[in-house]
Design an enzyme around this catalytic site. Structure first.
Site, mmCIF file in Angstrom:
data_model
loop_
_atom_site.group_PDB
_atom_site.id
_atom_site.type_symbol
_atom_site.label_atom_id
_atom_site.label_comp_id
_atom_site.label_asym_id
_atom_site.label_seq_id
_atom_site.Cartn_x
_atom_site.Cartn_y
_atom_site.Cartn_z
ATOM 1 N N LYS A 80 0.850 -1.203 0.000
ATOM 2 C CA LYS A 80 0.000 0.000 0.000
ATOM 3 C C LYS A 80 0.879 1.244 0.000
ATOM 4 C CE LYS A 80 -3.909 1.939 2.643
ATOM 5 N NZ LYS A 80 -4.715 1.775 3.887
ATOM 6 N N SER A 155 -9.688 2.077 3.061
ATOM 7 C CA SER A 155 -8.875 2.830 2.125
ATOM 8 C C SER A 155 -7.934 1.946 1.304
ATOM 9 C CB SER A 155 -8.036 3.846 2.894
ATOM 10 O OG SER A 155 -7.135 3.183 3.768
ATOM 11 N N SER A 179 -9.516 -0.434 7.183
ATOM 12 C CA SER A 179 -9.020 -0.366 5.801
ATOM 13 C C SER A 179 -8.325 -1.613 5.279
ATOM 14 C CB SER A 179 -8.088 0.824 5.636
ATOM 15 O OG SER A 179 -8.846 1.993 5.665
HETATM 16 N N1 GLN Z 1 -12.801 3.996 6.384
HETATM 17 C C1 GLN Z 1 -12.199 4.452 7.587
HETATM 18 C C2 GLN Z 1 -11.906 5.925 7.481
HETATM 19 O O1 GLN Z 1 -12.265 6.496 6.516
HETATM 20 C C3 GLN Z 1 -10.978 3.652 7.879
HETATM 21 C C4 GLN Z 1 -9.735 4.164 7.291
HETATM 22 C C5 GLN Z 1 -8.535 3.316 7.585
HETATM 23 O O2 GLN Z 1 -8.616 2.269 8.215
HETATM 24 N N2 GLN Z 1 -7.406 3.791 7.134
HETATM 25 O O3 GLN Z 1 -11.348 6.518 8.334
#
Ligand code: GLN
Length: 504
Positions: A80, A155, A179
């Site tokens: 990532k 994400s 994420s």
């Molecule tokens: N979807 C969550 C957010 O928008 C989680 C993001 C993440 O785990 N990086 O914060």
């Protein structure tokens, strides 16, 4: 000939060790696959073909020389784009860092290299890891290989899609609120958020430092265990790193897959993570998974975690607060982009900073910086940030009480199957709700795993989440591998093999 891209990492590793195939062949097969499908999927922001082939050549040479190699040596992996990498750009999905090539490697990246893994490139993500669909990437969305009109989660949608589309057998994700796990659920892959402190955060561009954890994204529980053991364990460069060695995860996965040890295991159904708000077929697949565990001798107990109802609200104060502070370093002086304000002869540093941040950050990032700055401001700190921290403590207590009564907790990972691109983009709250079941684990620092539970609405994959007490990551692998074996039998094979071929 076997299509090397369809094999799990453990299988590839076995063939590499036996000399049946070289890392160069395996790497080449994946680069070809990326070439063939990534124009549509867009899982990668950067493909490091030459570097990957050179790394593969090096592992092949070391193997031929009889050097001792790690269990995943020669296997490709995608990373990532929130982990810093020398020789490869790191953008965090943001214009702010476009073109920045870091001067050092994240510990996770270094451990991959030390283990002889071959990094294929960097995967797409919501900007600075804020989002649940990868649509907030400044470089365009990633598409879900199951249905390219749909989101791959976020994400870390790039990492999940790369693994689901057979572009990489393994990937690294990061999970601040879900994420790794939510993209896992909607792409039919396995994703693990380790215990907080179990995997080094050194070189992980921070979103919310008290929540962030890197972890494995794979097609099987055993592969996740192999990757987690490779990247985990104490790191003196991360002050929040646990002093422990990684638990014996591979052994736990193997024990689970053999069907050993489920008898008498107490599985806790979290009342607050079930019911209304979860799509009917997602729920149905979840309850079937629970029935399988019960059938194998597990004892199912219902537990209640009343504070989970406030987890989303607490998270969306704590995360923006930490993010607003972490992202202050993007000041146009130190990293990446610098934009000079129009029509200003001799701009001040503050003017350059404002012009750069206006252009460099996307809408969602700005929204959270504003929210976090407000929540931390002197007049509101106690009312918002302070209250959220109290809720965080209550959530930790709920977990502690639940783990008195259960060895692992279970829930659906995400409330629905993958939604359509654009469907939730204009509605931040609808987007935030995707993480309703994953966020409590981050707030408490406990480990969580998502694995495919089966096909749900529109014949798309759904995920089941397992949660364990801090430092008991091995339990996830034990129960996860057992459940995976039973679900594979129920579905007549690996779920991902039912995904339609990616077409433009
Ligand atoms: N979807 C969550 C957010 O928008 C989680 C993001 C993440 O785990 N990086 O914060």
């Amino acid at each position: 000939m076997t299509d090397l891209t369809r094999l799990d990492a453990a299988d590839l590793a076995g063939r590499l060790a036996a000399g049946e195939v070289s890392s160069q062949e395996v790497t080449r097969a994946h680069l070809d696959r990326i070439e063939a499908v990534d124009g549509v999927v867009h899982a990668f922001l950067h493909v490091a073909a030459d570097r990957a082939l050179a790394a593969a050549r090096d592992v092949d040479r070391r193997r031929a020389a009889g050097e001792p190699l790690g269990p995943l040596a020669g296997v490709p992996v995608a990373v990532k784009d929130v982990l810093v990498t020398t020789g490869m750009p790191t953008t965090c999905g943001s214009r702010m860092l476009e073109g920045w090539v870091p001067p050092y490697d994240a510990t996770v990246v270094r451990r991959l290299a030390d283990g002889g893994l071959v990094v294929l490139g960097k995967t797409n993500m919501d900007e600075f890891a804020m989002g649940s669909s990868t649509e907030h990437s400044a470089f365009g969305p990633t598409r879900n290989p199951w249905d390219t009109d749909r989101i791959p989660g976020g994400s870390g949608g790039g990492s999940a899609a790369a693994v689901a589309a057979f572009e990489a057998p393994l990937a690294i994700g990061t999970d601040t609120g879900g994420s790794i796990r939510q993209p896992g659920a909607v792409t039919g892959t396995v994703g693990v958020k380790p215990t907080y402190g179990g995997v080094s955060r050194y070189g992980l561009v921070a979103l919310a430092s008290s929540l962030d954890q890197a972890g494995p994204v794979t097609r099987s529980v055993l592969d996740a265990a192999l990757l987690h053991e490779t990247i985990g364990g104490h790191d003196p460069l991360d002050s929040t790193s646990l002093p422990d060695d990684v638990p014996a995860l591979v052994e736990a996965a193997r024990r689970g897959a053999s069907g050993d040890g489920l008898h008498g295991l107490r599985v806790g159904l979290v009342r607050e993570l079930d019911g209304d708000g979860y799509a009917p077929e997602v729920r149905a697949r979840f309850h079937e998974a629970v029935d399988l565990l019960a059938g194998a001798g597990a004892e199912i107990v219902e537990v209640s975690c009343p504070s989970f109802a406030s987890a989303l609200a607490a998270y969306y104060l704590i995360l923006p607060s930490e993010a607003s502070s972490n992202l202050a370093k993007f000041d146009a002086m130190r990293y990446g982009l610098r934009v000079l304000p129009d029509g200003v002869g001799a701009p001040t540093a503050a003017q350059v900073m404002a012009a750069t941040r206006a252009v460099g950050f996307g809408e969602e990032v700005k929204r959270r910086i504003i929210l976090g700055t407000y929540a931390l401001s002197a007049g509101y700190y106690d009312a918002y940030y302070g209250s959220a921290q109290k809720v965080r403590t209550l959530i930790q207590r709920d977990f502690a009480a639940a783990f008195e009564r259960a060895d692992v907790l279970v829930s659906p990972t995400a409330p629905t199957v993958a939604f359509r691109l654009g469907e939730k983009l204009e509605d931040p709250l609808a987007m935030y709700l995707n993480d309703i079941a994953t966020i409590p684990a981050n707030l408490a620092g406990v480990p969580g795993m998502s694995l495919p539970s089966g096909l749900a609405e529109d014949d798309l994959p759904a995920g089941v989440q397992l949660l364990a007490p801090a430092r008991a990551d091995d339990r996830l692998y034990h129960v996860g591998a057992a459940l995976e074996a039973m679900l594979t039998e129920r579905w007549g094979g690996r779920l991902l093999d039912r995904a339609p071929e990616v077409t433009a």
